[in-house]
Design a protein around this motif. Structure first.
Motif, PDB file in Angstrom:
ATOM      1  N   TYR A 234       1.793 -32.135   9.517  1.00 19.58           N
ATOM      2  CA  TYR A 234       0.485 -31.977   8.861  1.00 19.58           C
ATOM      3  C   TYR A 234      -0.553 -32.825   9.578  1.00 19.58           C
ATOM      4  CZ  TYR A 234      -2.750 -32.092   4.833  1.00 19.58           C
ATOM      5  OH  TYR A 234      -3.831 -31.994   3.989  1.00 19.58           O
ATOM      6  N   ASN A 235      -0.148 -34.040   9.977  1.00 19.12           N
ATOM      7  CA  ASN A 235      -1.059 -34.941  10.685  1.00 19.12           C
ATOM      8  C   ASN A 235      -0.252 -36.066  11.325  1.00 19.12           C
ATOM      9  OD1 ASN A 235      -3.422 -35.959  11.638  1.00 19.12           O
ATOM     10  ND2 ASN A 235      -4.266 -36.554   9.663  1.00 19.12           N
ATOM     11  N   GLU A 236      -0.788 -36.628  12.377  1.00 18.13           N
ATOM     12  CA  GLU A 236      -0.200 -37.823  12.983  1.00 18.13           C
ATOM     13  C   GLU A 236      -1.295 -38.866  13.079  1.00 18.13           C
ATOM     14  OE1 GLU A 236       2.580 -37.174  16.488  1.00 18.13           O
ATOM     15  OE2 GLU A 236       1.810 -35.154  16.184  1.00 18.13           O
ATOM     16  N   VAL A 237      -1.035 -40.047  12.560  1.00 12.91           N
ATOM     17  CA  VAL A 237      -2.053 -41.101  12.511  1.00 12.91           C
ATOM     18  C   VAL A 237      -1.554 -42.295  13.318  1.00 12.91           C
ATOM     19  CG1 VAL A 237      -3.384 -42.607  10.975  1.00 12.91           C
ATOM     20  CG2 VAL A 237      -2.663 -40.335  10.177  1.00 12.91           C
ATOM     21  N   GLU A 238      -2.315 -42.670  14.331  1.00 13.68           N
ATOM     22  CA  GLU A 238      -1.937 -43.841  15.135  1.00 13.68           C
ATOM     23  C   GLU A 238      -2.016 -45.088  14.266  1.00 13.68           C
ATOM     24  OE1 GLU A 238      -4.038 -44.396  18.818  1.00 13.68           O
ATOM     25  OE2 GLU A 238      -4.012 -42.224  19.162  1.00 13.68           O
ATOM     26  N   ALA A 239      -1.013 -45.908  14.315  1.00 12.75           N
ATOM     27  CA  ALA A 239      -0.995 -47.130  13.499  1.00 12.75           C
ATOM     28  C   ALA A 239      -0.259 -48.216  14.272  1.00 12.75           C
ATOM     29  CB  ALA A 239      -0.334 -46.862  12.157  1.00 12.75           C
ATOM     30  N   GLY A 240      -0.998 -48.923  15.110  1.00 17.32           N
ATOM     31  CA  GLY A 240      -0.398 -50.011  15.879  1.00 17.32           C
ATOM     32  C   GLY A 240       0.665 -49.495  16.821  1.00 17.32           C
ATOM     33  N   ASP A 241       1.852 -50.115  16.788  1.00 17.30           N
ATOM     34  CA  ASP A 241       2.910 -49.684  17.709  1.00 17.30           C
ATOM     35  C   ASP A 241       3.740 -48.527  17.135  1.00 17.30           C
ATOM     36  OD1 ASP A 241       4.380 -51.036  15.803  1.00 17.30           O
ATOM     37  OD2 ASP A 241       4.950 -52.696  17.118  1.00 17.30           O
ATOM     38  N   HIS A 242       3.302 -47.977  15.994  1.00 16.17           N
ATOM     39  CA  HIS A 242       3.942 -46.805  15.409  1.00 16.17           C
ATOM     40  C   HIS A 242       2.917 -45.692  15.195  1.00 16.17           C
ATOM     41  CE1 HIS A 242       7.389 -49.333  14.791  1.00 16.17           C
ATOM     42  NE2 HIS A 242       8.050 -48.397  14.136  1.00 16.17           N
ATOM     43  N   THR A 243       3.411 -44.507  14.928  1.00 14.26           N
ATOM     44  CA  THR A 243       2.570 -43.380  14.514  1.00 14.26           C
ATOM     45  C   THR A 243       3.056 -42.947  13.139  1.00 14.26           C
ATOM     46  OG1 THR A 243       2.250 -42.667  16.795  1.00 14.26           O
ATOM     47  CG2 THR A 243       1.906 -41.003  15.085  1.00 14.26           C
ATOM     48  N   ILE A 244       2.119 -42.835  12.204  1.00 20.33           N
ATOM     49  CA  ILE A 244       2.501 -42.333  10.872  1.00 20.33           C
ATOM     50  C   ILE A 244       2.483 -40.811  10.958  1.00 20.33           C
ATOM     51  CG2 ILE A 244       1.914 -42.265   8.416  1.00 20.33           C
ATOM     52  CD1 ILE A 244       0.315 -44.911   8.923  1.00 20.33           C
ATOM     53  N   VAL A 245       3.624 -40.221  10.719  1.00 23.50           N
ATOM     54  CA  VAL A 245       3.747 -38.762  10.789  1.00 23.50           C
ATOM     55  C   VAL A 245       3.728 -38.220   9.364  1.00 23.50           C
ATOM     56  CG1 VAL A 245       5.137 -36.826  11.578  1.00 23.50           C
ATOM     57  CG2 VAL A 245       5.163 -38.987  12.870  1.00 23.50           C
ATOM     58  N   ILE A 246       2.740 -37.403   9.057  1.00 15.72           N
ATOM     59  CA  ILE A 246       2.661 -36.791   7.721  1.00 15.72           C
ATOM     60  C   ILE A 246       3.204 -35.370   7.845  1.00 15.72           C
ATOM     61  CG2 ILE A 246       1.135 -36.186   5.799  1.00 15.72           C
ATOM     62  CD1 ILE A 246      -0.775 -38.393   6.859  1.00 15.72           C
ATOM     63  N   LEU A 247       4.146 -35.058   6.999  1.00 18.74           N
ATOM     64  CA  LEU A 247       4.822 -33.757   7.061  1.00 18.74           C
ATOM     65  C   LEU A 247       4.517 -32.940   5.818  1.00 18.74           C
ATOM     66  CD1 LEU A 247       8.352 -35.046   8.200  1.00 18.74           C
ATOM     67  CD2 LEU A 247       6.652 -33.899   9.645  1.00 18.74           C
ATOM     68  N   GLU A 248       4.245 -31.663   6.029  1.00 18.12           N
ATOM     69  CA  GLU A 248       4.052 -30.744   4.903  1.00 18.12           C
ATOM     70  C   GLU A 248       5.385 -30.062   4.607  1.00 18.12           C
ATOM     71  OE1 GLU A 248       0.896 -27.939   5.357  1.00 18.12           O
ATOM     72  OE2 GLU A 248       1.108 -27.316   3.257  1.00 18.12           O
ATOM     73  N   LEU A 249       5.724 -29.991   3.313  1.00 21.49           N
ATOM     74  CA  LEU A 249       7.005 -29.390   2.928  1.00 21.49           C
ATOM     75  C   LEU A 249       6.853 -27.893   2.688  1.00 21.49           C
ATOM     76  CD1 LEU A 249       8.346 -32.027   0.352  1.00 21.49           C
ATOM     77  CD2 LEU A 249       8.461 -32.041   2.840  1.00 21.49           C
ATOM     78  N   HIS A 250       7.830 -27.129   3.163  1.00 21.72           N
ATOM     79  CA  HIS A 250       7.841 -25.682   2.942  1.00 21.72           C
ATOM     80  C   HIS A 250       9.000 -25.257   2.052  1.00 21.72           C
ATOM     81  CE1 HIS A 250       4.705 -25.300   5.927  1.00 21.72           C
ATOM     82  NE2 HIS A 250       5.382 -26.152   6.650  1.00 21.72           N
ATOM     83  N   ALA A 251      10.052 -26.063   2.048  1.00 28.15           N
ATOM     84  CA  ALA A 251      11.196 -25.769   1.186  1.00 28.15           C
ATOM     85  C   ALA A 251      11.908 -27.080   0.886  1.00 28.15           C
ATOM     86  CB  ALA A 251      12.151 -24.806   1.873  1.00 28.15           C
ATOM     87  N   VAL A 252      12.465 -27.153  -0.315  1.00 21.17           N
ATOM     88  CA  VAL A 252      13.146 -28.359  -0.786  1.00 21.17           C
ATOM     89  C   VAL A 252      14.440 -27.941  -1.463  1.00 21.17           C
ATOM     90  CG1 VAL A 252      12.985 -30.352  -2.336  1.00 21.17           C
ATOM     91  CG2 VAL A 252      10.920 -29.457  -1.281  1.00 21.17           C
ATOM     92  N   GLU A 253      15.506 -28.669  -1.177  1.00 19.25           N
ATOM     93  CA  GLU A 253      16.780 -28.395  -1.845  1.00 19.25           C
ATOM     94  C   GLU A 253      17.395 -29.744  -2.200  1.00 19.25           C
ATOM     95  OE1 GLU A 253      20.691 -27.787  -2.788  1.00 19.25           O
ATOM     96  OE2 GLU A 253      20.201 -28.769  -0.881  1.00 19.25           O
ATOM     97  N   HIS A 254      17.774 -29.913  -3.475  1.00 22.16           N
ATOM     98  CA  HIS A 254      18.345 -31.217  -3.854  1.00 22.16           C
ATOM     99  C   HIS A 254      19.311 -31.069  -5.009  1.00 22.16           C
ATOM    100  CE1 HIS A 254      15.763 -31.939  -7.462  1.00 22.16           C
ATOM    101  NE2 HIS A 254      15.035 -31.058  -6.813  1.00 22.16           N
TER     102      HIS A 254
END
Ligand SMILES: Cc1cc2nc3c(=O)[nH]c(=O)nc-3n(C[C@H](O)[C@H](O)[C@H](O)COP(=O)(O)O)c2cc1C
Length: 169
Positions: free
Chosen positions: A128-148
Motif C-alpha cells: 500500500y505504501n513504503e515510508v522511509e524511517a531511518g535505517d528501516h522502511t515501514i512497509v504498509i500492506l493492504e489485505l485482500h484475504a484473511v484466514e485464521h
C-alpha cells in the motif's frame, strides 16, 4: 526502588536501543512470496495491525535487507503469524536464503503470496505504501484475504529470545 531520571543528550547507541526495544514483547510473522519462480521471504517481529478500513497492516524492514528488494517486486505478499512451535522455522527464515523454507509446509496463491500452512493467521497482501524511517522502511500492506482458523498460541519474541504466552485459564 531507585528511579534514574530520564536525561537528554544520552548516547543512544545501537546495542542499548536494541536491548530497550527488546523489552517490548511481540509476535513474529513470515513475509513471503514467489518471485521469478523462487520462494523468497523473511521473519519479522515488527508486524503490527494498522487500519480496519481499508484493511492495513505494517512491518519494518532493514534497509540492509537483501531479500526486500526482491520481495517488493511480488504482486502479492503472504504474511503468516507464526505459532509457538515455529521457533526453528523462524530462525531458518532469518538465516541462509537457500534454507529459509526447509521442512515447512507452504501454500502459494496464483498471484504468488506464500503462507505457512501451520500459521495461526494467514494474509494475502499487496504493498500500500513504503515510508522511509531511518535505517528501516515501514512497509504498509493492504489485505485482500484473511484466514485464521487456528486457536493455538503464537510465537513470542522477547529480549532476543523466543517465549510463549501462558494459556489463559
Ligand atoms: C525473531 C526475528 C525477528 C525479526 N524481525 C525483523 C524485522 O522486523 N525487520 C527486519 O528487517 N528483519 C527482521 N529480522 C531479520 C530478518 O528475518 C532477516 O534475517 C534479515 O532481513 C536478513 O536477511 P535478508 O538480507 O535476506 O533480508 C528478524 C529476525 C528474527 C529472528
Amino acid at each position: 526502588m531507585t528511579v534514574t531520571p530520564l536525561t537528554t543528550n544520552q548516547d543512544l547507541d545501537a546495542a542499548r536501543l536494541r536491548e530497550a526495544f527488546g523489552i517490548f514483547p511481540s509476535g513474529v510473522v513470515a513475509v513471503a512470496a514467489e518471485v521469478d519462480g523462487q520462494r523468497v521471504g523473511l521473519a519479522a517481529s515488527s508486524f503490527t495491525s494498522v487500519s480496519l478500513e481499508p484493511a492495513l497492516v505494517s512491518f519494518s524492514v532493514a534497509n540492509t535487507s537483501k531479500t526486500w528488494p526482491m520481495l517488493r517486486r511480488a504482486g502479492r505478499l503472504g504474511v503468516t503469524i507464526l505459532a509457538a512451535h515455529h521457533g526453528d522455522v523462524c530462525r531458518r527464515l532469518a538465516g541462509p536464503v537457500e534454507h529459509r523454507f526447509d521442512d515447512v509446509p507452504l501454500t502459494a496463491t496464483d498471484d504468488g503470496a506464500v503462507t505457512l500452512d501451520e500459521g495461526l493467521a494467514r494474509f494475502d497482501c499487496s504493498i500500500y505504501n513504503e515510508v522511509e524511517a531511518g535505517d528501516h522502511t515501514i512497509v504498509i500492506l493492504e489485505l485482500h484475504a484473511v484466514e485464521h482458523s487456528d486457536t493455538s498460541l503464537p510465537l513470542v519474541f522477547h529480549r532476543s529470545a523466543f517465549g510463549r504466552l501462558a494459556a489463559s485459564a
